[in-house]
Design an enzyme around this catalytic site. Structure first.
Site, PDB file in Angstrom:
ATOM      1  N   CYS A  70       4.058   3.289  -3.023  1.00 14.69           N
ATOM      2  CA  CYS A  70       2.256   3.011  -2.773  1.00 14.69           C
ATOM      3  C   CYS A  70       1.528   1.925  -3.666  1.00 14.69           C
ATOM      4  O   CYS A  70       2.951   2.237  -5.027  1.00 14.69           O
ATOM      5  CB  CYS A  70       2.066   4.713  -3.156  1.00 14.69           C
ATOM      6  SG  CYS A  70       1.635   5.397  -1.641  1.00 14.69           S
ATOM      7  N   ASP A  71       0.767   1.651  -3.984  1.00 10.37           N
ATOM      8  CA  ASP A  71       0.450   0.638  -4.989  1.00 10.37           C
ATOM      9  C   ASP A  71      -1.291   0.649  -4.913  1.00 10.37           C
ATOM     10  O   ASP A  71      -1.838   0.493  -3.847  1.00 10.37           O
ATOM     11  CB  ASP A  71       1.190  -0.537  -5.409  1.00 10.37           C
ATOM     12  CG  ASP A  71       0.969  -1.413  -6.346  1.00 10.37           C
ATOM     13  OD1 ASP A  71       1.552  -0.681  -7.088  1.00 10.37           O
ATOM     14  OD2 ASP A  71      -0.362  -1.818  -6.739  1.00 10.37           O
ATOM     15  N   SER A  72      -2.021   0.953  -5.992  1.00  6.20           N
ATOM     16  CA  SER A  72      -2.864   0.902  -6.063  1.00  6.20           C
ATOM     17  C   SER A  72      -3.778  -0.490  -6.979  1.00  6.20           C
ATOM     18  O   SER A  72      -3.530  -1.499  -7.861  1.00  6.20           O
ATOM     19  CB  SER A  72      -3.376   1.936  -6.816  1.00  6.20           C
ATOM     20  OG  SER A  72      -3.533   3.160  -6.092  1.00  6.20           O
TER      21      SER A  72
END
Length: 396
Positions: A70-72
């Site tokens: 995941c990455d935001s």
């Protein structure tokens, strides 16, 4: 079927989100350097970074697993914003964001190595920011929190009061979308309830014992717990401590004039307790103590009962070893949100340290509630300190 579920992220917020939903992932940090990655849009950047993280972890696996990367990225005026890293950048970022809205994109990449499937998805949530004053911005930046999070804010920490509204999935703003992850898992043949059942029982092994004290408030919290317990003891005397752990609370009880004998099941924790309470600790199950009937003046349990699936066997054992008039002092009412047994699934029965539950169990075994106090824990990142109740039961 055994499921190895891996989180390819160092984010404490993502780990906490999964744990709160009943899943205990294996955490493997990818090592991907985010600053070197570019994409045609902020959303695509988030998705690409998530993919690179998942692939990096998969490349080093030696057996099959389901891996989530995941990455935001915060999109503001069409531009991507990650972690500010410095106070100056964070301060300018907030001056730009205050009173306005942006879109928090979280890329998700799920790779199932046994089925050779790779899914890449994006979840986007609109975030409205409060119109902060310069003083509020300076104070928030000074906490250090906005420097190390995407977009320079959190919704589940100190930044929560500065987010006035969100349109979309709340969990996505925290770091991963649970509904999206559930759908992705289903596509690779993994049901969400199966992950509840697949988790290994939590054990206090060396990896936990080595950092236990520093991650649980250290000596200040131990001193607070010991002072509260001591205030409910009849007088300094012989104390049996159940789940003595590293001996950090027991040592403080000794400093207050008590003679403490501790029992625990964890070898790794006992190795540390032996240093603090030399000659006075041993391996034993709290429900099967190597103590004769009616021999103890006082039994103490600090943060034990909330970990149990059934606290009655321990209560019964305490009643067995206490002399008439002896006391059992224990912490109680540790909430589901703060208790360490995060590996519990959502189908558990009532909390085993709730006061109402314990009082009923105690009465069944000849123990009567006759004292209580509280002590404060360390200040959390919310700015508040939790309060821990401690109660005393007396053997009739």
């Amino acid at each position: 079927m055994s499921i190895r579920f891996v989180l390819a992220s160092a984010s404490p917020a993502r780990l906490k989100t999964l744990r709160s939903a009943g899943i205990e992932p294996e955490v493997i940090v990818s090592g991907v350097y985010e600053d070197d990655v570019t994409a045609e849009s902020p959303g695509e950047l988030a998705r690409l970074l998530a993919t690179l993280k998942a692939r990096a972890v998969v490349a080093n696996l030696t057996d099959h697993a389901t891996v989530l990367g995941c990455d935001s990225v915060l999109e503001f005026d069409g531009q991507p914003y990650g972690k500010p890293e410095t106070p100056e950048v964070a301060r300018e970022r907030w001056k730009m964001m205050r009173g306005r809205s942006g879109v928090l994109h979280t890329g998700h990449c799920l790779i199932d190595t046994s089925g050779k499937q790779e899914l890449r998805e994006l979840s986007s949530t609109k975030v409205q920011f409060a119109d902060l004053t310069d003083d509020e911005i300076d104070a928030y930046v000074a906490t250090g929190e906005p420097l190390v999070v995407a977009g320079a804010f959190t919704v589940d920490g100190l930044g929560g009061p500065f987010v006035t509204a969100i349109e979309g999935d709340y969990h996505n703003v925290v770091g991963l979308s649970l509904p999206l992850l559930r759908r992705m898992l289903a596509e690779v043949g993994v049901s969400w309830p199966a992950l509840w059942k697949a988790q290994k029982p939590f054990t206090y092994d060396e990896s936990v014992a080595s950092t236990y004290d520093e991650t649980r408030g250290g000596e200040p919290r131990a001193q607070g717990a010991a002072a509260a317990v001591d205030s409910l003891l009849e007088s300094p005397g012989r104390v049996v401590e159940l789940a003595v752990g590293t001996g950090i609370v027991g040592a403080e009880l000794v400093a207050l004039g008590n003679l403490v004998h501790g029992f625990d099941l964890s070898t790794a924790m006992l190795e540390r307790a032996k240093v603090r309470l030399p000659g006075h600790v041993a391996a034993a199950d709290a429900a099967r103590l190597p103590v004769a009937d009616r021999r103890c003046d006082a039994v103490v349990a600090v943060w034990l009962l909330h970990l149990l699936d059934d606290s009655e066997p321990v209560i019964a054992e305490v009643a067995r070893v206490l002399r008439t008039g002896g006391v059992f002092v224990t912490t109680t009412e540790k909430t589901d949100a703060s208790r360490y047994a995060d590996t519990r699934g959502p189908n558990d029965t009532r909390s085993q340290d709730s006061l109402a539950h314990l009082t009923a169990l105690a009465a069944r075994h000849g123990l009567v509630l006759d004292g209580a106090t509280t002590f404060p824990g360390p200040v959390r990142n919310t700015g508040n300190a939790p309060t821990y109740p401690v109660v005393r039961f007396r053997r009739r």
